[in-house]
Design an enzyme around this catalytic site. Structure first.
Site, short mmCIF file in Angstrom:
data_model
loop_
_atom_site.label_atom_id
_atom_site.label_comp_id
_atom_site.label_asym_id
_atom_site.label_seq_id
_atom_site.Cartn_x
_atom_site.Cartn_y
_atom_site.Cartn_z
N PRO A 4 0.85 -1.19 0.00
CG PRO A 4 -0.51 -1.47 1.85
CD PRO A 4 0.78 -1.92 1.26
CG HIS A 5 1.84 3.01 -3.17
ND1 HIS A 5 1.72 1.72 -3.62
CD2 HIS A 5 1.36 3.79 -4.17
CE1 HIS A 5 1.20 1.72 -4.84
NE2 HIS A 5 0.96 2.96 -5.19
CB CYS A 6 -1.08 7.31 -0.43
SG CYS A 6 -0.96 7.67 1.31
#
Lengths: 567, 153
Positions: B66-68
């Site tokens: 997951p990344h942002c």
């Protein structure tokens, strides 16, 4: 009589027993059959057999019809979305261009009058369905669909055109009052029109009737063969193109979701191979007695013109309106394999007994051999070099239809567990399985175990699952993997991350910091990729966006549904 | 940037007991927010969830990344978790996930961060790496193993 039978069956037997050799030496198996035919032709009996042109002609027609029927049944409607129009353009104008250019070259090289030269160009102008199908499938090659669909449909549908041109040219040569333009046009119309109508009607009827009949299981494939050949003969009788008819009939039967199709295809696979074998053995036989091998340099020169000039020219001219990339055009030009059709067409002049008739099989032989040798053996490498190969999809080891009173078409599929997924052993807990499937049993070291959710599956296990056809691919991807070169590893080819096709470019810009022009913000990924391509999208198509690359991963109803993301 | 440079001991957790994708992302958001004194846990969580809406970051073989991008973060931050039992992450290969490697990056320098992200995906693409991380039984050894793996490359 009995001696002939012994001779023919012995040739078959030898060819079949020798066929595993072809894989080992990397030579198309068809060439091997040709070689056996050539050798057999040296014997006295072989020479006797080959003089019966009429029966050879009959066998040739029969064999070609069977091959086209099989090819039609294996052509999927889905491939029409990207392949139909370019393939038809290639199958009609392409054939004419190829025939004209090669014929012109033959006029110079062989020093024949123009008409017989054009006839030579024509008999070697059509791409061979069986050779293309066999080579594409045997290599386990998964090609860009734009290319594979075009090639498959083209090779299936261009034979009628070549046959038509052959007939017209023969009429021109043999008749004292050659047919005028009007008569030729009428002939074309009758050939194509009757062929299309007969094939579509026959196929529609057969697909309707077949499920309603209660026959012995063995009779269904035979029914298809018999019906196909009946339509073929009937249409030919009224001067229609029987070859077009039987191919269209195959397509109809193959795409109606018939429950018996698996069994039918299995038998027809065998029949198609038998047909191929017979054709190539026959060509080998046909050549030997004439002993006129002095045409080799001319034949080679003609082959060079065909492979290097005529075919590429025809491909580039007929495909330019369809937005194919140059790599795709180059590959289609290279895979203009010649096979059974020139062999059969070379018999036409023999039957008509025109001047130089003996020359035709020799030229056909040289060109078919060279084409198979050169193009057939380099097909896989060419696909890889031109970057048209896709990561291969795993498949079930075996599938078997279950005949029970369900409206759904259930089948029993056996998968072999391999790859890193199953070392160390693990259960299927938490794995999202396709709907409507039942895991039945596991075969481990030859011992059958009932499947239980707690059972830890390990590499080497074989798993039997009941489900519908749609479940096969997701299950196969779950259980098995396909060894490949690093560049074709799924995560390398498509990129590790995956996005939905409906995502808007604005969201992409926000989440990844990619610069996207404001006017494109409301565009979805699917629409953006469409706008970058000149042709309908297929899996593996790429489109750049700032510093990232978008790779089409899957489509639904012709629309890009999942996109791989490469940085 | 390598994974070992992104991680700190409080952001390397072994055998975390969570039941769902949502819970993993919530737990991660909270833990990171406590460590950073920057963005609020809710903002991180909604950033991660928004990214998941574009397509799952479960990249297959039990791995999720997951990344942002996050305003108020001044450098890239990573977090690594192995899960006690695999959870459904809507991953692209339909398999449950038990290795979660989270990446939070500042809004500037997008190009560099995409390379970091690609590097993470590449690292977890290797089956031996995955098994080595799964085999770790406590957080310290997990971090040590990551540092070892990154040095080898």
């Amino acid at each position: 009589m009995i001696l002939t039978l012994l001779f023919a069956s012995a040739m078959l037997l030898i060819s079949i027993v020798l066929s595993p050799l072809s894989n080992r030496i990397g030579m198309p198996v068809l060439l091997l059959f040709l070689g056996v035919g050539l050798l057999a032709g040296q014997s006295e009996l072989g020479q006797l057999m080959s003089t019966e042109v009429e029966s050879t002609f009959l066998v040739g027609h029969l064999a070609l019809a069977i091959i086209l029927l099989d090819g039609g049944m294996r052509t999927r409607f889905e491939t029409f979305r990207v392949g139909l129009k370019p393939a038809l353009s290639l199958a009609t104008f392409g054939v004419v261009i190829t025939a004209a250019v090669t014929g012109w070259a033959a006029h110079w090289i062989l020093g024949l009058p123009l008409l017989p030269s054009l006839l030579i160009g024509t008999i070697i102008s059509s791409t061979d369905a069986a050779a293309v199908f066999a080579l594409l499938q045997n290599h386990g090659l998964r090609l860009n669909q734009r290319v594979s669909a075009t090639l498959e449909i083209e090779s299936g549908s261009n034979d009628p055109m070549a046959i038509f041109l052959t007939i017209i040219l023969l009429e021109l040569i043999t008749r004292s009052t050659p047919p005028g333009v009007g008569e030729a046009a009428l002939l074309l119309l009758t050939q194509m029109g009757l062929g299309a109508v007969g094939g579509l009607a026959g196929g529609w009827l057969l697909a309707r009737v077949l499920p309603k009949l209660a026959l012995q299981a063995a009779f269904y494939p035979l029914l298809v063969t018999a019906a196909g050949l009946s339509v073929f003969a009937l249409v030919s009788l009224f001067d229609g193109s029987g070859f077009l008819a039987i191919y269209l009939m195959g397509i109809q039967v193959g795409n109606r979701g018939l429950r018996k199709l698996d069994d039918i295809l299995q038998v027809h696979d065998g029949l198609a191979w038998l047909a191929q074998l017979s054709l190539f053995l026959m060509l080998g036989l046909l050549l030997s007695p004439h002993d006129k091998m002095e045409y080799i340099p001319e034949g080679l020169a003609l082959a060079a013109v065909l492979i290097l000039i005529a075919r590429p020219l025809a491909v580039f001219i007929t495909l330019w309106p369809f937005g194919f990339r140059w790599r795709e055009q180059l590959f289609i030009a290279w895979v203009g394999l010649r096979g059974a059709v020139p062999i059969v067409l070379a018999l036409f002049p023999l039957m008509a007994d025109i001047e130089h008739a003996a020359l035709f099989p020799i030229i056909a032989f040289i060109i078919v051999t060279l084409s198979l040798l050169l193009q057939g053996t380099t097909l896989a490498r060419a696909a890889r070099w031109l970057k048209l190969e896709l990561p291969a999809e795993p498949a079930a080891l075996r599938r078997l239809n279950i005949e029970w009173a369900s409206p759904k078409n259930h089948r029993l599929m056996v998968f072999e567990l391999d790859g890193e997924h199953w070392t160390p052993p693990r259960t299927l807990k938490g794995v999202r399985l396709p709907t409507d499937i039942v895991m039945t049993a596991v075969l481990r070291d030859g011992v059958m175990l009932p499947y239980e959710p707690d059972l830890k599956l390990q590499s080497g296990d074989q798993l039997a699952v009941i489900g519908e056809e749609e479940a096969e691919l997701p299950l196969a991807r779950l259980f098995s993997s396909v060894a490949s070169i690093p560049a074709l590893k799924e995560s390398t080819f498509f990129g590790a991350f995956e996005l939905n096709g409906s995502v808007q470019l604005e969201a992409l810009a926000q989440n990844f910091g990619i610069e996207v022009p404001v006017e494109l913000h409301s565009l979805s990924l699917a629409d953006y990729i469409d706008s970058c391509l000149q042709a309908p999208p297929v899996v593996g198509d790429r489109a750049g966006l700032g510093s990232i690359q978008l790779v089409v991963k899957s489509l639904e109803a012709g629309k890009v549904s999942r996109v791989g993301l490469k940085f | 940037m390598q994974l070992s440079e992104l991680l700190t001991p409080p952001l390397t957790l072994c055998h975390v007991d969570v039941v769902s994708k949502k819970r993993v992302l919530e737990l991660a958001s909270q833990t990171i927010a406590e460590q950073l004194n920057g963005p609020a846990a809710e903002d991180i969580f909604s950033g991660l969830i928004n990214r998941e809406r574009l397509g799952s970051t479960g990249i297959g073989e039990g791995v999720a990344i997951p990344h942002c991008r996050m305003a108020g973060v001044d450098r890239a931050v990573g977090m690594l978790m192995t899960l006690a039992s695999p959870i459904d992450f809507d991953a692209i290969d339909n398999r449950p996930v038990d290795l979660v490697c989270l990446l939070l990056v500042p809004e500037q320098g997008a190009e560099e961060h995409l390379q970091t992200l690609a590097g993470l995906a590449e690292l977890f693409n290797d089956s031996e790496t995955r098994e080595a991380l799964r085999a770790c039984t406590d957080s310290e050894s997990l971090l040590t193993r990551v540092q070892g793996l990154c040095q080898e490359r």
